[in-house]
Enzyme design. Structure first.
Site, short mmCIF file in Angstrom:
data_model
loop_
_atom_site.label_atom_id
_atom_site.label_comp_id
_atom_site.label_asym_id
_atom_site.label_seq_id
_atom_site.Cartn_x
_atom_site.Cartn_y
_atom_site.Cartn_z
N ASN A 7 -136.87 -37.24 29.38
CA ASN A 7 -136.42 -36.04 30.01
C ASN A 7 -136.14 -35.72 31.05
OD1 ASN A 7 -135.71 -33.53 32.20
ND2 ASN A 7 -136.58 -32.50 30.84
N ARG A 18 -127.33 -37.20 46.64
CA ARG A 18 -126.31 -37.82 47.56
C ARG A 18 -125.31 -37.72 47.65
NH1 ARG A 18 -128.19 -42.03 50.89
NH2 ARG A 18 -126.43 -42.89 51.87
N HIS A 43 -133.10 -30.38 29.96
CA HIS A 43 -132.84 -29.04 30.15
C HIS A 43 -131.79 -28.03 31.95
CE1 HIS A 43 -135.94 -25.71 31.12
NE2 HIS A 43 -135.18 -25.43 30.92
N HIS A 50 -129.40 -30.01 38.77
CA HIS A 50 -130.37 -31.23 38.18
C HIS A 50 -129.16 -31.82 37.33
CE1 HIS A 50 -132.17 -28.86 36.21
NE2 HIS A 50 -133.52 -28.86 37.00
N GLU A 70 -132.51 -28.22 26.56
CA GLU A 70 -134.11 -27.56 26.27
C GLU A 70 -133.55 -26.23 27.51
OE1 GLU A 70 -138.25 -29.55 26.84
OE2 GLU A 70 -136.74 -28.96 28.71
N THR A 100 -139.91 -25.47 38.09
CA THR A 100 -139.42 -25.21 36.80
C THR A 100 -140.07 -24.33 35.66
OG1 THR A 100 -140.84 -27.69 35.53
CG2 THR A 100 -142.25 -26.24 37.58
N HIS A 190 -144.70 -31.19 29.25
CA HIS A 190 -145.04 -30.45 31.21
C HIS A 190 -146.28 -31.11 30.98
CE1 HIS A 190 -143.38 -27.47 33.64
NE2 HIS A 190 -144.76 -27.64 33.82
N HIS A 214 -141.12 -35.29 34.41
CA HIS A 214 -141.10 -36.29 35.88
C HIS A 214 -142.48 -36.86 36.32
CE1 HIS A 214 -142.00 -34.68 40.55
NE2 HIS A 214 -143.72 -34.13 39.72
#
EC number: 2.6.99.2
Length: 237
Positions: A7, A18, A43, A50, A70, A100, A190, A214
């Site tokens: 992911n 930035r 996702h 993001h 997703e 999340t 996850h 993550h």
């Protein structure tokens, strides 16, 4: 061997913090594939904090392994998936303001809705997966909707792993056995990490794919992205 789909949401988060295009999301995704990962996951959320919707379009043209998109199947998301035609779409019931994903679908309560959405995607030749908690009735409900796969929501496993890995894995083993009986494929994701992934893989029969973002990106800060991808692949053998 269980496939590793990476992911890349966190790469997009870093870029967006930035402005500009550093790091370059497309280049990183291609590098991750070059390092051996068998898939790329995104996702996109409605606020595009993001992954942006345009990122999904751009990645769809560049990803050469499996592409997994997703999200909560609102009209905009459904249109995006039908436009980009990824290998797989994973339906996740996250709220608009969710930091999340924090729960699986109630596949019984939302059976009619999920069945219609899944039929739409499958008619376009897109493999479908439903994000579910490790509850047998939810697995059975997912099968009834016509989904090709489930994605087991593994946060509870990750949280309990250091206290009692046997207790942590138990509901996932039961859910996996039922999924195998029903003939529905199994994905998972996850909070899976280098610490807990090998035990999960060893105990979940028929695990086809894990989606990890993550933890993998955080681990890469210390160990390097190419190295970490290889470490996951070794643990999934």
């Amino acid at each position: 061997m269980t496939k590793l789909s990476v992911n890349v949401n966190k790469i997009a988060t870093l870029r967006n913090s930035r402005g500009g295009n550093v790091p370059n999301l497309l280049t990183v995704a291609q590098d991750i594939e070059r390092f051996g990962a068998e898939g790329i996951t995104v996702h996109p959320r409605p606020d595009e904090r993001h992954i942006r919707y345009q990122d999904t379009r751009d990645l769809a043209k560049r990803v050469t392994t499996e592409f997994n998109v997703e999200g909560n199947p609102n009209p905009k998301f459904i249109a995006l998936v039908l436009e980009t035609k990824p290998t797989q779409v994973t339906l996740v019931p996250d709220a608009v303001d969710a930091i999340t994903s924090n729960a699986g679908w109630d596949t019984v309560q939302h059976a009619d809705f999920l069945t219609k959405v899944i039929a739409t995607f499958k008619s376009a030749g897109i493999r479908t997966s439903i994000f579910v908690d490790p509850v047998i009735s939810m697995v059975e409900g997912a099968k009834a909707t016509g989904a090709d796969r489930i994605e087991l929501y593994t946060e509870s496993y990750a949280k309990e792993y250091t206290m009692s890995k046997e207790k942590a894995i138990a509901p996932f083993v039961s859910a996996a056995h039922r999924a195998n009986e029903l003939g529905i494929g199994i994905n998972a994701g996850h909070d899976l990490s280098l610490e807990n992934i090998q035990y999960f893989k060893a105990n979940i029969p028929g695990l086809l794919e894990v989606s990890i973002g993550h933890a993998l990106i955080c681990e890469s800060l210390y160990l390097g992205l190419e190295n970490v991808v290889q470490m996951y692949l070794n643990k999934l053998k």
